[in-house]
Design an enzyme around this catalytic site. Structure first.
Site, PDB file in Angstrom:
ATOM      1  N   GLU A 184     -40.044 -19.098  25.543  1.00 16.88           N
ATOM      2  CA  GLU A 184     -39.616 -20.152  26.565  1.00 16.88           C
ATOM      3  C   GLU A 184     -38.098 -20.060  27.182  1.00 16.88           C
ATOM      4  O   GLU A 184     -37.170 -20.542  26.900  1.00 16.88           O
ATOM      5  CB  GLU A 184     -39.391 -21.485  25.847  1.00 16.88           C
TER       6      GLU A 184
ATOM      7  N   GLU B  68     -49.153 -22.775  23.755  1.00 20.43           N
ATOM      8  CA  GLU B  68     -48.729 -23.808  22.773  1.00 20.43           C
ATOM      9  C   GLU B  68     -49.322 -25.043  23.339  1.00 20.43           C
ATOM     10  O   GLU B  68     -49.416 -25.286  24.572  1.00 20.43           O
ATOM     11  CB  GLU B  68     -47.210 -23.805  22.597  1.00 20.43           C
TER      12      GLU B  68
END
EC number: 3.2.1.23
Length: 687
Positions: free
Chosen positions: A150, A312
């Site tokens: 991320e 995710e």
């Protein structure tokens, strides 16, 4: 195919065995097999463990974990571990610590706080990645490389300021060119030396702590956004190049932020440097279904329609939203299939075993704190794992086909919201979402592209609030329309160039000849104000509310199909259509209510014979179609709390999850999913 050794949708998620004693590891393997898990992501935040000091590396735990996965038939998505620098690095090399928007230098803590231009960070990150790649390049469990995690940090330190000046020299060449591009004679900002340029933040050009995007000089701020996105991307590319040199055939990716529309990074640029796009999907309990669908379609669009990884999601609840409600029974499965229906070729979770400490200890997991398989969440995960195993490679690597596209452009987003007016209520993502919702409600598949995309192959292009017209974009749109395409844009479009200088001579600037109109003024309505669109076109007569902005336009060849109903500009056009070559260009001069957009999009699609995936369906039923070879796979997802009746024309329909043949009309259970397989007809819609 992401992993040729696993010819099915990969199923698994983030696993942190380094946070647990060794005796738990074997139990995890037993539970993974029960759940049908065949891939784990390892090593995401283990830099401090793998490199306890500057000159010492220790991969012992990771060796054991990799070997354990191989023995148990589990593939590994191996992270490089560079997402959080160690404490010793922050102490010995303080240049790795970033400086925030308000000019405060960070201390060690949290994550994603590394300056992307820090020489020390890049040097140590490159060496760690090199050692990791060399060590595991031939490991039989390795399936995918996962660079960092991320990624994203906006830094305003002295190092970034020096690099920004160098970036500007490469972009503009001379100070004269830069001063012209930024219009620096305004407020006496003319620069005579490169070292006079400072980063735009709350200490310099930005004016409002509560609205940080508001800046005195939009050109400077937009260039900083470009520079920062490229700086973070350079860190990813540094890792990518090392990994590909070591393992040319192993795909490399990084998981993009759960927002999907993550403002600091231009994900269309990033997508071109990922072998496969990966995304973290975290809707809230009350997130509209179409909002999640838009982000999923965006992820598919980042690499021209290629399937992506759902890297995710939570199996039960988040830990970081204000109200972290549980996913109700059936919702985890439903939302997993929503991602698959829109192009995902994996279903993965954060996390596989719930941590016992720190801020994510209340983030859901396949294995909860109870530590066994006798939980609702585990049962639902195991049932989904069994289904994915049965599906095999039926629609793996299949594509979603669309004849319509929506333009979503990061640089345009930056420019729209850096603007000092005309309205604080104007939010670019919200305006794009409104048009996406109209396609979604009509169950018409649509691609998400940026302004530099190839428009060939589409019949309809919609570009809401196309404020910034970058070089060559207007010409490419004109070619598209001239050849028979339909182009739609809206208020506050064609205003400025790539450095945010207004195109003079009348709005919408370079789009004026194509649209056949010019806009004299732009009225900003207060939040409680509304105007009306009085529509008369093709036998349709209706009145719709509109707001936010109202362009006051004059036609120059365009046909007026609606006019304003109120205020001093009552009777002036607010919806126009201009014939151009073999096609048409539409202009929507205000922000209409959803009912208009739903009807408008349906009309445009009907004009081009762009068919919905499902001709008829109750509200709350989502429908998409993936195609592969001679087969089509129609996904039907019921987001309602009650069963509904669905009708699909034509025969030869087999439901993949149950194997049964379907009649023309059938029941779709509450929160239910069906995947309908049948032979694909040449040039025919899935329905």
């Amino acid at each position: 195919m992401i992993d040729p050794k696993t010819p099915k949708l990969l199923y698994g998620g983030d696993y942190n065995p380094d946070q647990w004693p060794r005796d738990i590891w074997e139990e995890d393997m037993r539970l993974f097999k029960l759940a049908g898990i065949d891939v784990v992501t390892l090593n995401v935040f283990a830099w401090a463990l793998n490199q306890p000091s500057e000159d010492v590396y220790d991969f012992g735990w990771l060796d054991e974990a990799m070997d354990l996965c191989e023995r148990n038939g589990i593939r590994v998505c191996l992270a490089t571990g560079t997402a959080a620098h160690p404490a010793w690095m922050a102490t010995r090399y303080p240049d790795v610590l970033s400086v925030d928007f308000e000019g405060r230098k960070r201390k060690f803590g949290q994550r994603h706080n590394s300056c992307p231009n820090s020489p020390a960070y890049r040097r140590f990150a490159a060496e760690l990645v090199r050692k990791t790649a060399e060590r595991y390049r031939n490991h039989p469990a390795l399936a995918v490389w996962h660079a960092n995690n991320e990624m994203g940090c906006q830094c305003y330190c002295d190092t970034c300021e020096r690099e920004f000046r160098s970036w500007l020299k490469r972009r503009y060449g001379t100070l004269d060119a830069l001063n012209r591009a930024w219009n620096t004679r305004f407020w006496g900002h003319t620069f005579y030396d490169w070292d006079e340029i400072v980063l735009p933040n709350l200490l310099s050009e930005h004016m409002n702590r509560n609205r940080p995007e508001q800046t005195a000089f939009q050109g400077i701020t937009i260039d900083y956004y470009r520079f920062n996105s490229e700086s973070v991307l350079a860190c990813y590319k540094l890792e990518y190049d090392i990994l590909k040199a070591a393992t040319p055939r192993i795909p490399v990716t990084t998981n993009l932020h759960g927002h999907g529309t993550y403002k600091p990074l231009d994900y269309f640029e990033w997508g071109q440097h990922c072998d496969i796009v990966a995304w973290d999907n975290y809707p809230a309990y009350d997130t509209p279904t179409a909002t999640t669908a838009f982000r999923l379609d965006l992820m598919r669009g980042l690499r021209n329609g290629q399937p992506f990884m759902l890297m995710e999601q939570t199996p039960s609840q988040q830990n970081w939203q204000p109200y972290n409600s549980l996913k109700r029974p059936g919702v985890m499965r439903l939302w997993s299939y929503q991602a698959v229906a829109r192009g995902a070729d994996t279903v993965m979770f954060f996390q596989l075993r719930r941590s016992v400490g720190a801020c994510e200890k209340f983030h859901g997991a396949v294995i909860e704190h109870a530590g066994h398989e006798h939980t609702r969440v585990f049962r639902e995960c195991a049932e989904l794992g069994e289904e994915l195993t049965k599906l095999g490679d039926a629609f793996l690597d299949s594509r979603l086909e669309a004849k319509a596209a929506i333009v979503f452009d990061w640089e345009n987003w930056w420019a729209v919201e850096a603007s000092s007016g005309p309205s604080d209520a104007l939010r670019y993502v919200d305006e794009v979402q409104k048009y996406y919702d109209a396609f979604f409600e009509n169950r018409i598949q649509v691609d998400i592209v940026n302004a530099e995309a190839d428009f060939d192959g589409y019949d309809l292009i919609v570009a809401p609030v196309l404020y910034m017209i970058k070089p060559g974009v207007a010409e490419r749109i004109e070619r598209f329309v001239r050849k028979g395409g339909t182009f739609v844009t809206t208020f506050f479009s064609g205003i400025a160039n790539e450095t945010d200088l207004v195109t003079t001579g009348g709005y919408p600037g370079e789009l004026r000849p194509l649209l056949g109109l010019w806009a004299e003024e732009i009225d900003a309505l207060f939040p409680d104000q509304r105007n009306r669109m009085l529509v008369e076109m093709d036998g349709m007569q209706a009145s719709y509310e509109c707001g936010i902005l109202c362009d006051l336009i004059h036609t120059e060849g365009a046909e007026a199909l609606a006019c304003y109903g109120d205020d001093f500009y009552r009777g002036m056009p607010c919806l126009t259509r201009n014939a151009f070559g073999q096609g048409h260009a539409w202009y929507v001069a205000t922000s209409p209510e959803p009912a208009f957009l739903r009807d408008f999009v349906k009309k445009l699609c009907d004009d081009h014979r762009i068919r919905p995936v499902l001709a008829e369906a109750p509200a709350g039923v989502e429908a998409t179609c993936r195609t592969k070879g001679g087969m089509s796979y129609t996904f039907l997802l019921n987001h309602n709390d009650e069963a509904v009746s669905v009708r699909m024309e034509k025969g030869g329909k087999r439901e993949l999850l149950t194997g049964r043949e379907l009649p023309e009309t059938f029941e779709l259970p509450a929160k239910g999913v069906m995947i309908v397989e049948r032979p694909r007809e040449e040039n025919a819609p899935c329905s």
